[in-house]
Design a protein around this motif. Structure first.
Motif, PDB file in Angstrom:
ATOM      1  N   LEU A   1       0.836  -1.209   0.000  1.00 48.25           N
ATOM      2  CA  LEU A   1       0.000   0.000   0.000  1.00 48.25           C
ATOM      3  C   LEU A   1       0.868   1.255   0.000  1.00 48.25           C
ATOM      4  O   LEU A   1       0.557   2.244  -0.661  1.00 48.25           O
ATOM      5  CB  LEU A   1      -0.926   0.000   1.224  1.00 48.25           C
ATOM      6  CG  LEU A   1      -2.104  -0.978   1.168  1.00 48.25           C
ATOM      7  CD1 LEU A   1      -2.850  -0.999   2.501  1.00 48.25           C
ATOM      8  CD2 LEU A   1      -3.061  -0.609   0.044  1.00 48.25           C
ATOM      9  N   ASP A   2       1.969   1.193   0.727  1.00 50.39           N
ATOM     10  CA  ASP A   2       2.840   2.371   0.840  1.00 50.39           C
ATOM     11  C   ASP A   2       3.429   2.793  -0.512  1.00 50.39           C
ATOM     12  O   ASP A   2       3.790   3.944  -0.698  1.00 50.39           O
ATOM     13  CB  ASP A   2       3.979   2.107   1.851  1.00 50.39           C
ATOM     14  CG  ASP A   2       3.447   2.124   3.285  1.00 50.39           C
ATOM     15  OD1 ASP A   2       2.290   2.555   3.476  1.00 50.39           O
ATOM     16  OD2 ASP A   2       4.179   1.685   4.199  1.00 50.39           O
TER      17      ASP A   2
ATOM     18  N   ALA B   1       1.808   2.986  -3.177  1.00 49.68           N
ATOM     19  CA  ALA B   1       0.750   3.815  -3.798  1.00 49.68           C
ATOM     20  C   ALA B   1       0.922   3.912  -5.319  1.00 49.68           C
ATOM     21  O   ALA B   1       0.945   5.002  -5.894  1.00 49.68           O
ATOM     22  CB  ALA B   1       0.736   5.206  -3.158  1.00 49.68           C
TER      23      ALA B   1
ATOM     24  N   ALA C   1      -4.457   1.239  -4.435  1.00 44.03           N
ATOM     25  CA  ALA C   1      -3.530   1.701  -3.396  1.00 44.03           C
ATOM     26  C   ALA C   1      -3.246   3.193  -3.557  1.00 44.03           C
ATOM     27  O   ALA C   1      -3.084   3.918  -2.564  1.00 44.03           O
ATOM     28  CB  ALA C   1      -2.234   0.903  -3.457  1.00 44.03           C
ATOM     29  N   ALA C   2      -3.194   3.673  -4.797  1.00 46.04           N
ATOM     30  CA  ALA C   2      -2.945   5.102  -5.026  1.00 46.04           C
ATOM     31  C   ALA C   2      -4.135   5.920  -4.523  1.00 46.04           C
ATOM     32  O   ALA C   2      -3.964   6.993  -3.941  1.00 46.04           O
ATOM     33  CB  ALA C   2      -2.720   5.360  -6.508  1.00 46.04           C
TER      34      ALA C   2
ATOM     35  N   ALA D   1      -4.022   6.101  -0.763  1.00 44.57           N
ATOM     36  CA  ALA D   1      -3.036   7.060  -0.251  1.00 44.57           C
ATOM     37  C   ALA D   1      -3.556   8.490  -0.333  1.00 44.57           C
ATOM     38  O   ALA D   1      -3.184   9.335   0.485  1.00 44.57           O
ATOM     39  CB  ALA D   1      -1.735   6.922  -1.041  1.00 44.57           C
TER      40      ALA D   1
END
Ligand code: HEM
Length: 435
Positions: free
Chosen positions: A227-228, A230, A236-237, A240
């Motif tokens: 996820l980080d 992104a 995931a983007a 974020a």
């Protein structure tokens, strides 16, 4: 005429039969992660039929009033009326909370802060977060273009196979899901979804299985790493870029990954339906004839086919609610149980109960019935439904573009006979010839 809400007490025999013919088969097949061996037996013994028959008899015996099951120390009402289904789901989360004892027991194994098991106050920001990322109100998500390209890539790999089994399908499906949710960098990371699968197997046992905190931490960390990143073009983007106050995003995403498993089964069953129903397949082919499947499209008919797949074989066969206060259904803490296979296949109300009839989702017939709820209903309706319908219909479009599929394994779906109550997706197999 509205049906009386005051519950009628079930006899001991009725309660035992509900337990044996409705509750146990549902639990045994694996509520959180399906058990293939049990599904195969359920299909062979046609177990689903008897539950629906029993529910019909109970409804006519009790004038469709809710049935209070005889369970010591618990107040559990079984819904028997189509109208009551709509009313209960509309009254979510107060006085009918989706967070129930059984769901907390199961889902806390892998998503302890998930929206579905949140109390009323925690629920608000978590639901908002899910809606902001998943965009349930839009039939084409803001990421529809990159999502369609990803679907087309995986479909092209599948189309190279001469035989399409659950095994080959599911490899491509999970590559696709990880790519959509977490980005290209997660496409081949089987470990993250395998860790989740292990936690989901535990979740099938609810409180009867101890929580494996170390395993959960490994899963959570791996998911968070993805996820980080992104990655642009993935959910995931969007995660974020969304307000995360009061949220554990990884817990929400854990639910999405879990729920995409059901979406794969639904898509594969829909392919089975289309392969065996020439008229519906022709309509689907007409819809996609001049389209590039790598571009996003609305595909209303194929979406209706996917909805039919979930109506006929609901992936959440039991919808549960728990009352937050005393209501006409009983004291605070009353569990309300909605067994969707009965309402979705009720021959007393639905002339098309056991047929593949995509048109009901296009001509208003499904909308007119408050108990046709493949994605639930009311304020807790599945926020992922449009993404699911988009991915499933786009994948089916790409597959049908490439091939004519013929079913060569698994239970045959004869268009001239009532469709089976259980369809094991794991044994379906198809051969594709260039169309
Ligand atoms: C065929 C696939 C799917 C079906 C049939 C389905 C169906 C459902 C149903 C029936 C519920 C309500 C459960 C309950 O009340 O106990 C639900 C809830 C939910 N679904 Fe789905 N779902 C699917 C896939 C997905 C996907 C892929 C996502 C995310 C990307 C998703 C996200 C959610 C969330 C977050 C909830 C909880 C909503 C809340 O409590 O407010 N679902 N889904």
């Amino acid at each position: 005429m509205p049906t009386d809400i005051e519950p009628v007490n079930a006899s001991t025999t009725e309660t035992v039969r509900i337990a044996a013919e409705v509750v146990l088969p549902t639990l045994a097949s694996g509520v959180i992660k399906r058990r293939p061996a049990v599904l195969a037996v359920a299909e062979r013994l046609r177990l689903g039929r008897s539950g629906v028959g029993l529910m019909r008899r109970l409804r006519s015996r009790h004038d469709a009033r809710p049935l209070r099951l005889r369970v010591p120390g618990r107040s559990i009402d079984l819904v028997l009326s189509h109208e009551h289904v709509g009313e209960v789901l509309a009254a979510t989360p107060v006085p009918f909370s989706p967070s129930t004892f059984e769901k907390r027991a199961a889902l806390s194994h892998f998503q302890p802060h998930g929206v579905l098991i949140s109390d009323v106050d925690e629920r608000r920001p978590r639901r908002r977060f899910n809606e902001e990322v998943l965009e349930p109100q839009r039939s084409l998500h803001e990421l529809a273009a990159p999502l369609a390209r990803a679907v087309a890539d995986e479909a092209a790999l599948l189309a190279r196979e001469s035989e399409l089994s659950w095994h080959t399908f599911t490899i491509a499906w999970w590559q696709l899901v990880r790519r959509l949710v977490l980005g290209e960098g997660a496409r081949y990371d089987d470990t993250v979804t395998d860790l989740l699968a292990r936690l989901r197997l535990d979740a099938n046992w609810a409180y009867a299985h101890r929580r494996r905190d170390r395993l959960h931490a490994r899963f959570h960390n791996r998911l968070t790493t993805h996820l980080d990143r992104a990655e642009p073009g993935s959910l995931a983007a969007v995660v974020a870029a969304t307000d995360q106050a009061g949220i554990d995003p990884a817990d929400q995403v854990a639910h999405w990954l879990f729920a995409f498993d059901a979406a794969g089964m639904v898509t594969f069953r829909a392919l089975g339906l289309l392969a065996n129903h020439p008229d519906q397949q022709r309509r689907a082919r007409e819809e996609i004839a001049d389209l590039d499947p790598a571009e996003p499209h609305q595909l209303p008919y194929l979406r209706a086919c996917v909805l039919e797949s979930v109506r006929l074989w609901p992936t959440t066969p039991v919808l549960l609610r728990e009352s937050t206060t005393a209501t006409a259904w009983g004291p605070a803490g009353t569990t309300v149980l909605i067994f969707t296979p009965f309402f979705h296949r009720d021959p007393g109300v639905l002339p098309y109960a056991d047929r593949f009839e995509p048109d009901i989702w296009l001509d208003g017939r499904a909308e007119a019935n408050p108990a046709l709820v493949p994605f639930s209903g009311g304020p807790a309706v599945c926020p992922g439904r449009n993404i699911v319908l988009f991915c499933a219909s786009t994948l089916l479009a790409a597959l049908l573009h490439a091939h004519d599929y013929r079913q060569v394994g698994g239970l045959r779906l004869d268009p001239d006979r009532p469709l089976p109550a259980t369809l094991d997706p794991f044994r379906l197999r198809f051969t594709g010839t260039v169309g």
